[in-house]
Design a protein around this motif. Sequence first.
Motif, PDB file in Angstrom:
ATOM      1  N   LEU A  67      72.714 -48.435  41.860  1.00  0.00           N
ATOM      2  CA  LEU A  67      73.308 -47.745  40.717  1.00  0.00           C
ATOM      3  C   LEU A  67      72.905 -48.418  39.411  1.00  0.00           C
ATOM      4  CD1 LEU A  67      76.908 -47.105  42.104  1.00  0.00           C
ATOM      5  CD2 LEU A  67      74.852 -45.690  42.341  1.00  0.00           C
ATOM      6  N   ASP A  68      72.840 -49.755  39.405  1.00  0.00           N
ATOM      7  CA  ASP A  68      72.393 -50.481  38.215  1.00  0.00           C
ATOM      8  C   ASP A  68      70.965 -50.085  37.846  1.00  0.00           C
ATOM      9  OD1 ASP A  68      74.819 -51.798  38.193  1.00  0.00           O
ATOM     10  OD2 ASP A  68      74.046 -53.640  39.097  1.00  0.00           O
ATOM     11  N   ASN A  69      70.108 -49.971  38.861  1.00  0.00           N
ATOM     12  CA  ASN A  69      68.724 -49.568  38.618  1.00  0.00           C
ATOM     13  C   ASN A  69      68.638 -48.156  38.060  1.00  0.00           C
ATOM     14  OD1 ASN A  69      66.256 -51.373  39.897  1.00  0.00           O
ATOM     15  ND2 ASN A  69      68.226 -51.884  40.803  1.00  0.00           N
ATOM     16  N   MET A  70      69.427 -47.251  38.615  1.00  0.00           N
ATOM     17  CA  MET A  70      69.446 -45.880  38.123  1.00  0.00           C
ATOM     18  C   MET A  70      69.859 -45.836  36.652  1.00  0.00           C
ATOM     19  SD  MET A  70      71.248 -44.250  41.514  1.00  0.00           S
ATOM     20  CE  MET A  70      71.667 -42.682  40.765  1.00  0.00           C
ATOM     21  N   LEU A  71      70.905 -46.582  36.323  1.00  0.00           N
ATOM     22  CA  LEU A  71      71.385 -46.606  34.940  1.00  0.00           C
ATOM     23  C   LEU A  71      70.347 -47.208  34.013  1.00  0.00           C
ATOM     24  CD1 LEU A  71      73.633 -46.169  32.869  1.00  0.00           C
ATOM     25  CD2 LEU A  71      74.569 -48.404  33.522  1.00  0.00           C
ATOM     26  N   ALA A  72      69.690 -48.264  34.460  1.00  0.00           N
ATOM     27  CA  ALA A  72      68.676 -48.924  33.624  1.00  0.00           C
ATOM     28  C   ALA A  72      67.583 -47.937  33.216  1.00  0.00           C
ATOM     29  CB  ALA A  72      68.073 -50.113  34.365  1.00  0.00           C
ATOM     30  N   TRP A  73      67.129 -47.125  34.161  1.00  0.00           N
ATOM     31  CA  TRP A  73      66.089 -46.151  33.836  1.00  0.00           C
ATOM     32  C   TRP A  73      66.614 -45.063  32.900  1.00  0.00           C
ATOM     33  CZ3 TRP A  73      61.061 -46.598  34.306  1.00  0.00           C
ATOM     34  CH2 TRP A  73      60.535 -47.497  35.238  1.00  0.00           C
ATOM     35  N   ARG A  74      67.845 -44.646  33.090  1.00  0.00           N
ATOM     36  CA  ARG A  74      68.404 -43.603  32.224  1.00  0.00           C
ATOM     37  C   ARG A  74      68.593 -44.101  30.790  1.00  0.00           C
ATOM     38  NH1 ARG A  74      67.596 -38.564  33.047  1.00  0.00           N
ATOM     39  NH2 ARG A  74      69.450 -37.984  31.846  1.00  0.00           N
ATOM     40  N   LEU A  75      68.769 -45.403  30.613  1.00  0.00           N
ATOM     41  CA  LEU A  75      69.001 -45.953  29.276  1.00  0.00           C
ATOM     42  C   LEU A  75      67.718 -46.200  28.492  1.00  0.00           C
ATOM     43  CD1 LEU A  75      71.871 -48.524  30.012  1.00  0.00           C
ATOM     44  CD2 LEU A  75      72.065 -46.308  28.853  1.00  0.00           C
ATOM     45  N   LEU A  76      66.588 -46.128  29.164  1.00  0.00           N
ATOM     46  CA  LEU A  76      65.321 -46.396  28.482  1.00  0.00           C
ATOM     47  C   LEU A  76      64.933 -45.237  27.561  1.00  0.00           C
ATOM     48  CD1 LEU A  76      63.083 -47.969  31.280  1.00  0.00           C
ATOM     49  CD2 LEU A  76      64.217 -49.137  29.390  1.00  0.00           C
ATOM     50  N   ASP A  77      64.357 -45.582  26.430  1.00  0.00           N
ATOM     51  CA  ASP A  77      63.824 -44.592  25.493  1.00  0.00           C
ATOM     52  C   ASP A  77      62.326 -44.834  25.361  1.00  0.00           C
ATOM     53  OD1 ASP A  77      63.061 -42.918  23.468  1.00  0.00           O
ATOM     54  OD2 ASP A  77      64.428 -43.735  21.955  1.00  0.00           O
ATOM     55  N   VAL A  78      61.542 -43.964  25.979  1.00  0.00           N
ATOM     56  CA  VAL A  78      60.084 -44.090  25.896  1.00  0.00           C
ATOM     57  C   VAL A  78      59.484 -42.851  25.246  1.00  0.00           C
ATOM     58  CG1 VAL A  78      59.869 -45.674  27.856  1.00  0.00           C
ATOM     59  CG2 VAL A  78      59.846 -43.202  28.263  1.00  0.00           C
ATOM     60  N   THR A  79      60.251 -42.230  24.383  1.00  0.00           N
ATOM     61  CA  THR A  79      59.730 -41.056  23.681  1.00  0.00           C
ATOM     62  C   THR A  79      58.651 -41.432  22.687  1.00  0.00           C
ATOM     63  OG1 THR A  79      61.520 -41.224  22.067  1.00  0.00           O
ATOM     64  CG2 THR A  79      61.860 -39.746  23.949  1.00  0.00           C
ATOM     65  N   GLU A  80      58.670 -42.693  22.241  1.00  0.00           N
ATOM     66  CA  GLU A  80      57.625 -43.171  21.338  1.00  0.00           C
ATOM     67  C   GLU A  80      57.440 -44.669  21.566  1.00  0.00           C
ATOM     68  OE1 GLU A  80      58.212 -45.338  18.588  1.00  0.00           O
ATOM     69  OE2 GLU A  80      60.366 -45.510  18.974  1.00  0.00           O
ATOM     70  N   ALA A  81      56.297 -45.181  21.096  1.00  0.00           N
ATOM     71  CA  ALA A  81      55.996 -46.606  21.188  1.00  0.00           C
ATOM     72  C   ALA A  81      55.323 -47.033  19.894  1.00  0.00           C
ATOM     73  CB  ALA A  81      55.089 -46.895  22.381  1.00  0.00           C
ATOM     74  N   SER A  82      55.927 -47.998  19.214  1.00  0.00           N
ATOM     75  CA  SER A  82      55.419 -48.465  17.920  1.00  0.00           C
ATOM     76  C   SER A  82      55.300 -47.329  16.921  1.00  0.00           C
ATOM     77  CB  SER A  82      54.061 -49.176  18.094  1.00  0.00           C
ATOM     78  OG  SER A  82      54.181 -50.280  18.961  1.00  0.00           O
ATOM     79  N   GLY A  83      56.242 -46.406  17.014  1.00  0.00           N
ATOM     80  CA  GLY A  83      56.265 -45.303  16.059  1.00  0.00           C
ATOM     81  C   GLY A  83      55.343 -44.152  16.395  1.00  0.00           C
ATOM     82  N   VAL A  84      54.602 -44.250  17.484  1.00  0.00           N
ATOM     83  CA  VAL A  84      53.670 -43.192  17.876  1.00  0.00           C
ATOM     84  C   VAL A  84      54.242 -42.480  19.105  1.00  0.00           C
ATOM     85  CG1 VAL A  84      51.313 -42.618  18.570  1.00  0.00           C
ATOM     86  CG2 VAL A  84      51.738 -44.543  17.007  1.00  0.00           C
ATOM     87  N   PRO A  85      54.345 -41.139  19.093  1.00  0.00           N
ATOM     88  CA  PRO A  85      54.951 -40.416  20.205  1.00  0.00           C
ATOM     89  C   PRO A  85      54.223 -40.622  21.532  1.00  0.00           C
ATOM     90  CG  PRO A  85      54.753 -38.992  18.284  1.00  0.00           C
ATOM     91  CD  PRO A  85      53.971 -40.236  17.976  1.00  0.00           C
TER      92      PRO A  85
END
Length: 348
Positions: A51-69
């Motif tokens: 469950l901790d692993n599942m939550l960790a992935w849901r909390l990640l924001d990878v919509t952009e990296a260094s300001g680039v989508p």
Amino acid sequence: MRILIATTQVPFVRGGAEGLAEGLQHALRSHGHEAEIVALPFKWYPPKKILDNMLAWRLLDVTEASGVPVDLLIGLKFPAYLIPHPNKVLWILHQHRTAYELWDHPLGDLITWPDGVQVRDAVRQADRQLIPEAKAVFASSANVARRLKKFCDLEATPLYHPPPSAERFYCGPAEDYLFFPSRLTRLKRQSLVIEALTQTEQAVRVKFIGKADEPGYLQELTDLARKHKVSQRIDWLGHVTEDEKLRLYAHALGVIYPPLDEDYGYVTLEGMLASKPCITCEDSGAPLEFVHNEQTGLVTGATPSALAAAMDTLWTKREQACSWGNASRALYDQLNISWSEVVRRLLA
């Protein structure tokens, strides 16, 4: 495009999933895309860690990296494929198997924990609710797609990919051994082959390669072979170089691969590329998508006696074994298994 590949990694354990992620990254880059692998370590015990692993992935924001989508997210393994992204495609290698088809199997451990039922239900609920977030869902094999439909009523399209170094496999004169290349782990059922050797009529030899997933398992297997007095007919080669693996495939009489309900399994495809027949079992899962009984190999019951009979057949009917091996290579070529096709379909 800028593409992220999301997967999980059990530290110090390497198998087909790692090769797939790296192969996909290389293929995407070869087609002119920027591609990176994002992986988090995965621990499944005690079950709360799932469950901790599942939550960790849901909390990640990878919509952009260094300001680039980030233009596209490709999710591979549980629970990495739960990661949110507005443009997500899933290529599911497998779900968390002990919450599904291995729940009440002797090799399943989740059922033995006090909170096992609660964690199982949470995993299933997350899959049913969050997998449909993806704009497209593929599976590594028809077997994985079948499980997804059976347990979650979700559709997935099977998408095959080539094993690493596919272009380097070759066929040489057959020598007196069957080849079992795989991690040493209970789901691959090396022990079943050892037990089968006690019942062969011929002096069949088997060469194993691969490292054990868990401490002591190799010793357990060698003790079993010693107990059954077949140690002299087995070679435990451990980790070998890629060149040595290719040579062992090339000169094997045939490949033996009897896993329990395999997700995909490079072994079958590598044997096909080396023009070798494969022995597998009726409950082995994805290998059955490639091993057609008495056409490209042998499909047998998952018992020592049945497996022994199949091993004897390859050992004594060598011209037939060669013919089945050639047919297996022809089938591989017909299936159009290539990274170019994978990229085309994932990015369509």
